[in-house]
Design an enzyme around this catalytic site. Structure first.
Site, PDB file in Angstrom:
ATOM      1  N   ASP A  35    -127.437   5.041 -11.358  1.00 37.70           N
ATOM      2  CA  ASP A  35    -126.796   6.216 -11.936  1.00 37.70           C
ATOM      3  C   ASP A  35    -127.020   7.476 -11.113  1.00 37.70           C
ATOM      4  OD1 ASP A  35    -127.414   8.152 -14.964  1.00 37.70           O
ATOM      5  OD2 ASP A  35    -125.686   8.053 -13.618  1.00 37.70           O
ATOM      6  N   ASP A 219    -120.405  10.644 -10.225  1.00 34.87           N
ATOM      7  CA  ASP A 219    -121.351  10.017 -11.143  1.00 34.87           C
ATOM      8  C   ASP A 219    -121.080   8.532 -11.369  1.00 34.87           C
ATOM      9  OD1 ASP A 219    -122.368  10.663 -14.607  1.00 34.87           O
ATOM     10  OD2 ASP A 219    -123.103   9.301 -13.058  1.00 34.87           O
TER      11      ASP A 219
HETATM   12  C1  LIG Z   1    -130.788  13.563 -18.156  1.00 31.31           C
HETATM   13  C2  LIG Z   1    -130.093  14.440 -17.152  1.00 31.31           C
HETATM   14  C3  LIG Z   1    -130.960  14.830 -16.005  1.00 31.31           C
HETATM   15  C4  LIG Z   1    -128.888  13.720 -16.627  1.00 31.31           C
HETATM   16  C5  LIG Z   1    -127.936  13.254 -17.725  1.00 31.31           C
HETATM   17  N1  LIG Z   1    -126.868  12.490 -17.087  1.00 31.31           N
HETATM   18  C6  LIG Z   1    -125.882  11.923 -17.820  1.00 31.31           C
HETATM   19  O1  LIG Z   1    -125.852  11.922 -19.045  1.00 31.31           O
HETATM   20  C7  LIG Z   1    -124.795  11.242 -17.040  1.00 31.31           C
HETATM   21  C8  LIG Z   1    -125.204   9.843 -16.715  1.00 31.31           C
HETATM   22  O2  LIG Z   1    -124.428   9.361 -15.645  1.00 31.31           O
HETATM   23  C9  LIG Z   1    -125.055   8.915 -17.931  1.00 31.31           C
HETATM   24  C10 LIG Z   1    -125.593   7.521 -17.588  1.00 31.31           C
HETATM   25  C11 LIG Z   1    -125.232   6.490 -18.668  1.00 31.31           C
HETATM   26  C12 LIG Z   1    -126.123   6.675 -19.887  1.00 31.31           C
HETATM   27  C13 LIG Z   1    -125.867   5.588 -20.935  1.00 31.31           C
HETATM   28  C14 LIG Z   1    -126.046   4.196 -20.368  1.00 31.31           C
HETATM   29  C15 LIG Z   1    -125.196   3.976 -19.126  1.00 31.31           C
HETATM   30  C16 LIG Z   1    -125.439   5.080 -18.101  1.00 31.31           C
HETATM   31  N2  LIG Z   1    -123.631   8.833 -18.247  1.00 31.31           N
HETATM   32  C17 LIG Z   1    -123.210   9.149 -19.472  1.00 31.31           C
HETATM   33  O3  LIG Z   1    -123.923   9.535 -20.362  1.00 31.31           O
HETATM   34  C18 LIG Z   1    -121.739   8.943 -19.731  1.00 31.31           C
HETATM   35  C19 LIG Z   1    -121.643   7.722 -20.600  1.00 31.31           C
HETATM   36  C20 LIG Z   1    -120.925   6.655 -19.880  1.00 31.31           C
HETATM   37  O4  LIG Z   1    -119.661   7.086 -19.445  1.00 31.31           O
HETATM   38  C21 LIG Z   1    -120.789   5.420 -20.817  1.00 31.31           C
HETATM   39  C22 LIG Z   1    -121.727   4.377 -20.276  1.00 31.31           C
HETATM   40  C23 LIG Z   1    -121.728   3.168 -21.109  1.00 31.31           C
HETATM   41  C24 LIG Z   1    -120.745   2.167 -20.949  1.00 31.31           C
HETATM   42  C25 LIG Z   1    -120.769   1.021 -21.740  1.00 31.31           C
HETATM   43  C26 LIG Z   1    -121.765   0.862 -22.691  1.00 31.31           C
HETATM   44  C27 LIG Z   1    -122.736   1.869 -22.866  1.00 31.31           C
HETATM   45  C28 LIG Z   1    -122.711   3.013 -22.063  1.00 31.31           C
HETATM   46  N3  LIG Z   1    -119.400   4.910 -20.808  1.00 31.31           N
HETATM   47  C29 LIG Z   1    -118.574   5.105 -21.807  1.00 31.31           C
HETATM   48  O5  LIG Z   1    -118.878   5.699 -22.813  1.00 31.31           O
HETATM   49  O6  LIG Z   1    -117.342   4.505 -21.516  1.00 31.31           O
HETATM   50  C30 LIG Z   1    -116.284   4.472 -22.483  1.00 31.31           C
HETATM   51  C31 LIG Z   1    -115.919   5.888 -22.891  1.00 31.31           C
HETATM   52  C32 LIG Z   1    -115.118   3.786 -21.769  1.00 31.31           C
HETATM   53  C33 LIG Z   1    -116.755   3.637 -23.693  1.00 31.31           C
HETATM   54  C34 LIG Z   1    -127.348  14.485 -18.410  1.00 31.31           C
HETATM   55  O7  LIG Z   1    -126.331  14.968 -17.888  1.00 31.31           O
HETATM   56  O8  LIG Z   1    -127.903  14.899 -19.435  1.00 31.31           O
END
Ligand SMILES: CC(C)C[C@H](NC(=O)C[C@H](O)[C@H](CC1CCCCC1)NC(=O)CC[C@H](O)[C@H](Cc1ccccc1)NC(=O)OC(C)(C)C)C(=O)O
Length: 329
Positions: A35, A219
């Site tokens: 990630d 990302d």
């Molecule tokens: C803690 C910070 C330093 C960084 C933190 N970074 C992020 O949140 C972005 C980061 O890339 C995070 C990393 C994801 C967290 C959840 C598990 C998978 C990785 N992205 C995210 O939080 C974005 C969530 C993803 O896009 C999800 C991932 C997913 C897919 C299938 C099943 C479960 C989860 N996809 C998702 O929801 O896809 C759909 C809409 C088609 C269902 C923030 O911005 O707060």
């Protein structure tokens, strides 16, 4: 020295990409979600409640002769999709694609949210963001790539994500044969922990690029391409059956639609996402209504070039030169 690891889509919608990582001695192999949008390496472990860990591969530090507890350290993270996890910290040997970091902070989960419990295809995340984003307290820890960078042939890695096929994360070298076009480089802003950059313009259906710049992040951990409403509307105005679906919380359209491509300019080159990649998946098995890979970033406040965009390119995450490279694939 270099490393090269295969990565695979987690499901038919390319929701996540899974890469195997070896932790400890003897090696314990865990499937992790790499990630670039976060900076913690955390895993399901022997410390994760049994009910939560059911179905997941777990890391047991007690079974690793090279594991050491990082005493007094803890971590807690919440992601953009409101999933979360927290726990304590060990250091251990972590090998990715044949390259080993001997003392990597491995964050062990003592708590995980429901989304992670249910997402049994992954056993945690390997953050490839900038170290400033790491959540370990009292002292932030370095990412695996940050620890590896000085020993790699070049302080960079590439992401080659593919639709329903095996792709790769390469460390320390650029395999230009993976790309069809030249690599366009643009400055990366790591101040927030993300790989931030600015695209110089965009177009729909192969038209000439306009000069409306788009600032966002590259990302690998976000599934979708999330952009401002005016861009999203400019795109879906070309899709006859497109409409916002409240229950799906996004734009949907007839699966039979012939979707236009979406292009953006970056580093002097143009990246074109074929329309086929913007048809993400049927809203449910067998449905003739499909969910769009391009959606609005309005309620997030930041534009995200997630997997839908990254699948069209070979992307170079160049830490040494604080820049991002994009090449058409
Ligand atoms: C803690 C910070 C330093 C960084 C933190 N970074 C992020 O949140 C972005 C980061 O890339 C995070 C990393 C994801 C967290 C959840 C598990 C998978 C990785 N992205 C995210 O939080 C974005 C969530 C993803 O896009 C999800 C991932 C997913 C897919 C299938 C099943 C479960 C989860 N996809 C998702 O929801 O896809 C759909 C809409 C088609 C269902 C923030 O911005 O707060």
């Amino acid at each position: 020295q270099t490393g090269s690891a295969n990565t695979n889509p987690s499901d038919s919608a390319d929701d996540e990409y899974i890469t195997n990582v070896s932790i400890g001695t003897p090696a314990q192999v865990l499937p992790l979600d790499f990630d670039t949008g976060s900076s913690d390496l955390w895993v399901f472990s022997s410390e994760t409640p049994k009910s939560s860990a059911s179905g997941h591969v777990t890391y047991s530090p007690s079974k690793s002769s090279t594991a050491k507890k990082l005493s007094g350290a803890s971590w807690s993270i919440t992601y953009g999709d409101h999933s979360s996890s927290s726990g304590d910290v060990y250091t251990d040997k972590v090998t990715v694609g044949g390259f080993s970091v001997s003392s990597q902070a491995v964050e062990s989960a003592t708590k995980v949210s429901t989304q992670f419990v249910q997402d049994t295809v992954i056993s945690g995340l390997l953050g490839l963001g900038f170290d400033v984003g790491n959540t370990v307290k009292p002292r932030a820890q370095k990412t695996w790539f940050s620890n590896a960078a000085n020993s790699l042939a070049q302080p960079l890695f590439t992401a080659d994500l593919k639709h329903q096929q095996t792709g790769s994360y390469n460390f320390g070298f650029i395999d230009t044969t993976l790309a069809k076009g030249p690599i366009g480089y643009t400055p990366a802003d790591g101040s927030e922990g993300y790989w931030g950059f600015t695209a110089t313009g965009y177009s729909v259906g192969g038209a000439k690029l306009n000069r409306n710049s788009i600032t966002g992040i590259a990302d690998t951990g976000t599934t979708l391409l999330l952009l401002d409403d005016d861009v999203v509307n400019a795109y879906y105005n070309n899709v006859e059956s497109a409409q916002y679906d409240d229950s799906q919380q996004g734009v949907v359209f007839d699966c039979s639609e012939d979707l236009p491509s979406f292009s953006f300019g970056v580093g002097g080159t143009t990246i074109t996402i074929p329309g086929s990649l913007i048809n993400l998946t049927p809203v449910s098995d067998g449905s003739s209504t499909c969910f769009g890979g391009l959606q609005s970033s309005a309620d997030i406040g930041i534009n995200i070039f997630g997997d839908v965009a990254l699948k069209a390119a070979l992307v170079v995450f160049d830490l040494g030169n604080e820049r991002l490279g994009w090449a058409q694939k």
